[in-house]
Design an enzyme around this catalytic site. Structure first.
Site, PDB file in Angstrom:
ATOM      1  N   ASN A  55      -6.562   2.500  10.500  1.00 41.38           N
ATOM      2  CA  ASN A  55      -5.236   2.753  11.051  1.00 41.38           C
ATOM      3  C   ASN A  55      -5.389   2.886  12.555  1.00 41.38           C
ATOM      4  O   ASN A  55      -6.158   3.733  13.030  1.00 41.38           O
ATOM      5  CB  ASN A  55      -4.637   4.044  10.492  1.00 41.38           C
ATOM      6  CG  ASN A  55      -4.303   3.940   9.021  1.00 41.38           C
ATOM      7  OD1 ASN A  55      -4.484   2.901   8.403  1.00 41.38           O
ATOM      8  ND2 ASN A  55      -3.806   5.025   8.457  1.00 41.38           N
ATOM      9  N   ARG A  91       0.848  -1.182   0.000  1.00 47.59           N
ATOM     10  CA  ARG A  91       0.000   0.000   0.000  1.00 47.59           C
ATOM     11  C   ARG A  91       0.892   1.243   0.000  1.00 47.59           C
ATOM     12  O   ARG A  91       1.738   1.419   0.876  1.00 47.59           O
ATOM     13  CB  ARG A  91      -0.889   0.008   1.247  1.00 47.59           C
ATOM     14  CG  ARG A  91      -1.752   1.249   1.342  1.00 47.59           C
ATOM     15  CD  ARG A  91      -2.261   1.485   2.767  1.00 47.59           C
ATOM     16  NE  ARG A  91      -2.461   2.900   2.953  1.00 47.59           N
ATOM     17  CZ  ARG A  91      -2.164   3.571   4.062  1.00 47.59           C
ATOM     18  NH1 ARG A  91      -1.645   2.958   5.087  1.00 47.59           N
ATOM     19  NH2 ARG A  91      -2.387   4.863   4.131  1.00 47.59           N
ATOM     20  N   HIS A 136      -2.489  11.294   0.717  1.00 46.55           N
ATOM     21  CA  HIS A 136      -1.875  11.091   2.033  1.00 46.55           C
ATOM     22  C   HIS A 136      -1.206  12.395   2.450  1.00 46.55           C
ATOM     23  O   HIS A 136       0.015  12.467   2.615  1.00 46.55           O
ATOM     24  CB  HIS A 136      -0.879   9.936   1.980  1.00 46.55           C
ATOM     25  CG  HIS A 136      -0.544   9.354   3.324  1.00 46.55           C
ATOM     26  ND1 HIS A 136      -0.630   8.014   3.605  1.00 46.55           N
ATOM     27  CD2 HIS A 136      -0.111   9.935   4.463  1.00 46.55           C
ATOM     28  CE1 HIS A 136      -0.258   7.788   4.851  1.00 46.55           C
ATOM     29  NE2 HIS A 136       0.066   8.946   5.394  1.00 46.55           N
ATOM     30  N   GLU A 185      -6.493   8.828   6.649  1.00 45.67           N
ATOM     31  CA  GLU A 185      -6.627   9.503   7.937  1.00 45.67           C
ATOM     32  C   GLU A 185      -7.194  10.917   7.835  1.00 45.67           C
ATOM     33  O   GLU A 185      -6.546  11.913   8.156  1.00 45.67           O
ATOM     34  CB  GLU A 185      -5.275   9.512   8.668  1.00 45.67           C
ATOM     35  CG  GLU A 185      -4.793   8.119   9.024  1.00 45.67           C
ATOM     36  CD  GLU A 185      -3.574   8.117   9.921  1.00 45.67           C
ATOM     37  OE1 GLU A 185      -3.306   7.073  10.530  1.00 45.67           O
ATOM     38  OE2 GLU A 185      -2.887   9.162  10.010  1.00 45.67           O
ATOM     39  N   TYR A 244      -3.438   2.611  16.573  1.00 44.38           N
ATOM     40  CA  TYR A 244      -2.236   2.520  17.401  1.00 44.38           C
ATOM     41  C   TYR A 244      -2.588   2.365  18.876  1.00 44.38           C
ATOM     42  O   TYR A 244      -2.082   1.507  19.562  1.00 44.38           O
ATOM     43  CB  TYR A 244      -1.343   3.740  17.164  1.00 44.38           C
ATOM     44  CG  TYR A 244      -0.815   3.776  15.735  1.00 44.38           C
ATOM     45  CD1 TYR A 244       0.346   3.097  15.392  1.00 44.38           C
ATOM     46  CD2 TYR A 244      -1.503   4.444  14.722  1.00 44.38           C
ATOM     47  CE1 TYR A 244       0.824   3.080  14.089  1.00 44.38           C
ATOM     48  CE2 TYR A 244      -1.031   4.434  13.415  1.00 44.38           C
ATOM     49  CZ  TYR A 244       0.123   3.752  13.105  1.00 44.38           C
ATOM     50  OH  TYR A 244       0.580   3.727  11.811  1.00 44.38           O
ATOM     51  N   GLU A 281      -2.893   0.341   8.683  1.00 47.12           N
ATOM     52  CA  GLU A 281      -1.699   0.733   9.441  1.00 47.12           C
ATOM     53  C   GLU A 281      -1.825   0.206  10.852  1.00 47.12           C
ATOM     54  O   GLU A 281      -2.866   0.357  11.500  1.00 47.12           O
ATOM     55  CB  GLU A 281      -1.541   2.258   9.535  1.00 47.12           C
ATOM     56  CG  GLU A 281      -1.009   2.949   8.309  1.00 47.12           C
ATOM     57  CD  GLU A 281      -0.728   4.427   8.574  1.00 47.12           C
ATOM     58  OE1 GLU A 281      -0.437   4.791   9.751  1.00 47.12           O
ATOM     59  OE2 GLU A 281      -0.790   5.203   7.617  1.00 47.12           O
TER      60      GLU A 281
END
Length: 448
Positions: free
Chosen positions: A293, A81, A125, A170, A295, A352
């Site tokens: 994505n 990606r 992005h 995002e 975290y 991600e």
């Protein structure tokens, strides 16, 4: 796997991959006709990026992509990606096309396919052409149309070979940090600008979906959302209102209109002045999957001095992981996968997930080995959480590590390292870290 622990099988077509983005790895920012982006501008502002770093060279992926494709192949992944740099195709953001920019992505896509890897392309992005920002950028409603025109160009050029497209990466990060909190380009802090940017980006997404559907036969379309649960700092009641509004701005303001056809109630009044008749129908277009994505959680605190009255809070120190050295919350990852499945009903690809580390923990030792034990611990826990989510019904179709390479990490410059490959930014030498070896072996294990 521990004794008595049932092996969880993933789908036979489960996609394993790695991710990068154009501005973070390509370099060559002034070569072959590429125009400047808003991040090129920010890199040259005093205090815009930690230590005054820039992405003029970054990982030199523009020149070294054949080597990097070999590195991807060596990991044994299914997919790569990456993003296309809008100012490399259209130096002014619209109008004259840069043939050398088009040719670069032709070479990259062809090389990825020749290596037996599937290209997944993200159209945006964060690298808005500076020439468009000079015209108002995402605060200008016309920017949605400029994006659609750019999407037509990319779809027509690459749609014969690329079938997996994401419109944006995002949404919440670049709109909030670019228009409400000055942590990213273009560095605006204004409530109206923030709401305009949110709505116009949503419009651009919807128009982009239609463009891709019209011009790419057999296309599979998604969008990539950074979603993290928002908790009040310290669990305090006085921080709850801040957490609720940050949650709407971070997690709801793009997913809800794009898939449910409405904005979150808590902030609908703020965006209403910029919504025209028919807009929500233009935004809520059918997609084939959602990109996640993820975290860890975000902690919010009340801060009247900020644009919206919320500020970033601190996680509890008690949550520090003994091997990672900072708090990680794999159970939140599992919950998010289940929440997305239940709320939006679309297949999910984790586009991600990864763990940053400073140079001290991501440096080759005297034997050339990168013993990134913190990242290994993170991956093990998050992979198990992912498997547990699948066992409980999450419709998960793939997982992409962030990132293939240590790279330019936006406002943090070259401080944090997320790569499976260590990059010596002086020599551009790539070294596979122990976490990369683990990821390669883990993929093999799932295939046996």
């Amino acid at each position: 796997m521990g004794a008595g622990k049932k092996r969880i099988s993933l789908r036979p077509d489960f996609v394993w991959g790695v991710s990068t983005s154009a501005f973070q790895v390509e370099g060559a920012t002034k070569e072959d006709g590429r125009g400047p982006s808003i991040w090129d501008t920010r890199c040259r502002l005093a205090g815009g990026v930690w230590t005054g770093a820039n992405a003029d060279v970054a990982c030199d992926h523009y020149h070294r992509w054949p080597e990097d494709v070999r590195l991807i192949k060596d990991l044994g992944v299914d997919a790569y990606r990456f993003s296309i740099a809008w100012p490399r195709l259209l130096p002014k953001g619209k109008g004259a096309v840069n043939q050398k920019g088009l040719d670069f992505y032709d070479r990259l896509i062809d090389g990825v396919l020749e290596a037996g890897i599937t290209p997944w392309v993200c159209l945006y992005h964060w690298d808005l052409p500076q020439a468009l920002d000079d015209l108002g950028g995402w605060t200008n409603r016309d920017c949605a149309g400029w994006f659609a025109d750019y999407a037509v160009l990319a779809a027509k050029r690459y749609g014969d070979r690329v079938k997996h497209f994401a419109t944006f990466n995002e949404f919440s990060v670049f709109t909030m940090f670019g228009y409400a909190i000055d942590w990213a380009a273009p560095g605006v802090t204004d409530r109206a600008a923030h709401m305009k940017a949110i709505h116009h980006v949503n419009l651009a997404h919807g128009m982009g979906v239609d463009v891709l559907r019209d011009h790419v036969p057999g296309v599979s379309i998604g969008a990539i959302h950074n979603r993290q649960i928002v908790r009040p700092e310290g669990g305090l009641a006085e921080n709850q209102a801040a957490a609720d509004l940050l949650d709407a701005h971070w997690n709801g303001v793009f997913c809800d209109p794009q898939h449910l056809g409405h904005y979150p109630e808590i902030m609908a009044r703020d965006v209403e002045p910029y919504v025209q008749a028919g807009d929500l129908a233009r935004i809520c277009r059918p997609t084939d999957w959602m990109g996640l994505n993820h975290y860890g959680p975000i902690y919010a605190k009340a801060d009247p001095a900020t644009t919206w009255g919320y500020g970033w809070g601190a996680p509890p120190e008690s949550a520090n992981h003994p091997e990672v050295g900072w708090p990680i919350f794999p159970e939140v990852f599992k919950d998010e996968l289940l929440t997305l499945t239940r709320r939006y009903g679309l297949p999910i690809y984790v586009t991600e997930n990864g763990c940053g580390g400073g140079a001290g923990s991501d440096t080759p030792d005297e034997n050339g080995e990168v013993k990134d034990t913190h990242r290994l611990a993170y991956f093990r826990e998050y992979q198990q959480a992912m498997l547990d989510a699948v066992a409980e019904g999450a419709d998960l179709r793939g997982y992409f590590v962030w990132a293939l390479l240590d790279n330019f990490e936006w406002g943090s410059g070259y401080g944090p390292r997320f790569g499976l490959y260590h990059v010596d930014f002086e020599t551009q030498k790539r070294t596979l870290k122990n976490s990369g070896k683990w990821y390669r072996d883990m993929i093999k294990g799932h295939r046996t």
